[in-house]
Design an enzyme around this catalytic site. Structure first.
Site, mmCIF file in Angstrom:
data_model
loop_
_atom_site.group_PDB
_atom_site.id
_atom_site.type_symbol
_atom_site.label_atom_id
_atom_site.label_comp_id
_atom_site.label_asym_id
_atom_site.label_seq_id
_atom_site.Cartn_x
_atom_site.Cartn_y
_atom_site.Cartn_z
ATOM 1 N N HIS A 123 0.821 -1.208 0.000
ATOM 2 C CA HIS A 123 0.000 0.000 0.000
ATOM 3 C C HIS A 123 0.863 1.269 0.000
ATOM 4 O O HIS A 123 0.450 2.296 -0.544
ATOM 5 C CB HIS A 123 -0.905 0.021 1.228
ATOM 6 N N ASP A 130 -7.551 -1.791 -1.126
ATOM 7 C CA ASP A 130 -8.477 -2.711 -0.467
ATOM 8 C C ASP A 130 -9.883 -2.240 -0.813
ATOM 9 O O ASP A 130 -10.228 -1.068 -0.586
ATOM 10 C CB ASP A 130 -8.300 -2.684 1.049
ATOM 11 N N GLU A 212 -6.377 -12.517 1.060
ATOM 12 C CA GLU A 212 -7.329 -11.456 1.367
ATOM 13 C C GLU A 212 -8.173 -11.140 0.129
ATOM 14 O O GLU A 212 -7.661 -10.613 -0.855
ATOM 15 C CB GLU A 212 -6.600 -10.193 1.828
ATOM 16 N N HIS A 215 -7.871 -7.406 -1.350
ATOM 17 C CA HIS A 215 -6.557 -6.790 -1.546
ATOM 18 C C HIS A 215 -6.051 -7.000 -2.976
ATOM 19 O O HIS A 215 -5.833 -8.128 -3.409
ATOM 20 C CB HIS A 215 -5.589 -7.425 -0.538
#
Length: 233
Positions: A123, A130, A212, A215
């Site tokens: 990130h 996300d 995830e 993500h």
């Protein structure tokens, strides 16, 4: 002209200026996150991304809208100081006030080992986001009251926090094996929704972090080896 006053480093943009109709639910600006408080480096509830990532999301949004759907972002560019805040929180084993929602079955001592928390994050390069899918015209999400009536992030859809997203099988930032994108225990509508998000994101240049469902990282991110720490404001 940008609707936000603060200048950004070259190559970065506010997502609102590129795709105004993508919903924002920037969790680390408020109390509804696994830390349980606003996270260092988040001074406004804004999504900042590289211009390339923002343009790619514009294409994803355009593909979803005819289906009556759209994107909602939870986190975008993340300052390194926020990642450091996560690390400090993960080492404070006495602080478990958010456990009932975000890691109900996971000992806090194992969060680093299991890959839920790390000292570096993609990130911070500006090409990772996300996000989830919401129905267009959906009702606002439930009002979150910190530390009260926490509900498991892996509970059935109708028993989880009333996020206004479609059912993805777990809530956002759920530290559970059920968050893995193609976990076989996730079936039916929830798996269909995960695979829809995966398909449209991959079509427009992103790849998924398999642990995830929320993500995604741009494949050809422009700052692939640079970690930034300017604030989100």
């Amino acid at each position: 002209m940008s609707s936000v006053c603060h200048a950004l480093p070259d190559g970065f943009v506010y997502l609102r200026d590129t795709v105004p109709d993508i919903a924002h639910d920037i969790r680390y600006f408020n109390y509804h996150n696994f830390v349980g408080r606003p996270v260092d480096g988040y001074e406004k509830a804004e999504c900042i991304l590289t211009s390339q990532a923002a343009q790619a999301l514009k294409k994803v949004q355009a593909e979803l809208v005819p289906m009556g759907l759209g994107l909602k972002v939870y986190d975008c560019y993340r300052p390194q100081k926020a990642v450091d805040h996560f690390s400090r929180w993960a080492k404070d084993f006495a602080d478990t006030k958010t456990k009932g929602e975000f890691y109900p079955d996971e000992p806090k001592e194992t969060l680093f080992k299991r890959g839920y928390i790390a000292h570096k994050s993609g990130h911070s390069r500006g090409g990772t986001v996300d996000l989830t899918i919401i129905p267009l015209g959906s009702t606002p999400k439930e009002i979150f009251i910190p530390y009260e009536n926490l509900r498991r992030c892996d509970a059935p859809y109708e028993k989880r926090f009333g996020d206004n997203s479609v059912d993805m099988g777990t809530g956002f930032d759920c530290f559970s094996g059920l968050s893995a994108t193609e976990n076989p225990r996730i079936t039916g509508t929830a798996m269909q929704n995960r695979l829809l998000l995966k398909r449209v994101m991959e079509k427009h240049g992103f790849y998924n972090y398999e642990k995830e469902w929320w993500h995604y990282t741009l494949k050809n991110e422009p700052f692939g080896k640079t970690y930034f720490s300017f604030p989100v404001r």
